[in-house]
Design a protein around this motif. Sequence first.
Motif, PDB file in Angstrom:
ATOM      1  N   ASN A 361      43.603 -21.726 -26.547  1.00 19.09           N
ATOM      2  CA  ASN A 361      43.124 -22.160 -27.864  1.00 19.09           C
ATOM      3  C   ASN A 361      42.585 -23.587 -27.822  1.00 19.09           C
ATOM      4  OD1 ASN A 361      43.721 -19.732 -29.114  1.00 19.09           O
ATOM      5  ND2 ASN A 361      45.809 -20.354 -29.641  1.00 19.09           N
ATOM      6  N   LYS A 364      39.055 -23.816 -26.299  1.00 19.36           N
ATOM      7  CA  LYS A 364      37.934 -23.157 -26.966  1.00 19.36           C
ATOM      8  C   LYS A 364      36.961 -24.186 -27.528  1.00 19.36           C
ATOM      9  CE  LYS A 364      40.294 -18.883 -28.248  1.00 19.36           C
ATOM     10  NZ  LYS A 364      40.826 -18.083 -29.371  1.00 19.36           N
ATOM     11  N   ARG A 369      35.440 -21.610 -32.084  1.00 15.31           N
ATOM     12  CA  ARG A 369      36.317 -21.707 -33.248  1.00 15.31           C
ATOM     13  C   ARG A 369      35.555 -21.341 -34.524  1.00 15.31           C
ATOM     14  NH1 ARG A 369      39.583 -27.401 -32.153  1.00 15.31           N
ATOM     15  NH2 ARG A 369      40.183 -26.935 -30.007  1.00 15.31           N
TER      16      ARG A 369
END
Length: 425
Positions: A361, A364, A369
């Motif tokens: 995450n 990214k 996103r």
Amino acid sequence: MENFESEVSSLDDETTCLVNSVNSVSKKDEPSFSDDDRIDTRSELKFETVVENEGEKAKRKQIETALSSECTPLLTWKSLAISRFGLVSDDLRFTAWPLLLEVDPSTDEKNPSLQELSDHPEYNQVILDVNRSLKRFPPGIPYERRVALQDQLTVLILRVIIKYPHLRYYQGYHDVAITFLLVVGEAAAFRIMEKLSTENLRECMEPTMEKTDYRLNYIYALLYNVDRDLHDFMDKAGVGTMFALPWYLTWFGHSLNQYKDVVRLYDYFLATPPLMPLYVATALVIFRRDEIFAEGCDMASIHCLLSKIPDNLDFETILIDAMRYYEKYPPEKLEKLVRKRVEKEAKERKKNEQMARNRMNRQKSLWVRFHNCIPGWLHMTRRSRLGLVFATATVVIGYLYYIKYGIEMQHVPFGRLKNSKSSGE
């Protein structure tokens, strides 16, 4: 040894509440032992003829005496199979192995042909594994004899799993079957494999490898009790249990290069409780502890070392140690440590998976996103891309038309345009 029967029944009644979810996969997904799915990459099994020493000659006389008696008790056969030199030679095993398992080698059943078995869903996989096992047949046998043995091995395996449809074939099962086929012949081998598949190998033949993976953790539980330093060293290195998977599934038949060692271990396993291969595996690891420490605390190096069993190991000493470990630390005494280890591994795996997700995450990009925040109906699917192209083309054509004709129309007076329309009428 007198309590073996009760131990076997108690082991059969054990239930495993915790399993390793990593190996919750079907048999089709499990890894094969070979580095190449098309050929057998193992070294050729050595069928060396060894002259019997004085101890083996004395043991042979004991076995021949037991064979000459019609009332030799089962405990005597177990004692002969377990003690030093085992059952000595294949000519003695030919008769002793069926007696040891209390199976009748005679049969009036007609063996099905390969053609009759070819529709079975496991047929192709069995054929592939049998073809990969050429190096496990005696060298120098005539081509026709080798082909006949291969066909017999295929039929033997498929007969068992057809008779017991709840059992699933696994890669490595053929390594067990081929040993019995070579020693006792097709009829007796079927009876032996039938009994072992429904008892000793039953958990290995379930649809998933969960229980097998769970059982392998007994190695570390036993190491913890017998050799704490070695346990901590291997645990810190993250070696895991995969090195012992082929040992357990094939009774070491896949991993040994000396035929005499294979049949000696089979003598031992036929006379001992189902989990004894795990105790032998642990005894083997402890036997090589100095080599393991010399590799340093490195998972890959230790795994590579343990995956290759050297020739001419002192298996008699290893088997004595394994029996001593079993008597002092039977499976029920190890169960608590096994569960604790499985729980710990499950928590660590869950933690690592969460850390990996968090790391992904963070890595990214802003666009990714932003893209994840776009409603699904706005995502650029193939259909929406075609629609966008069509809409863009329409706008461009309209604009070009306006440039070419729209500007000229702007310079025409409205009244003139109206008059032109009236005259046209």
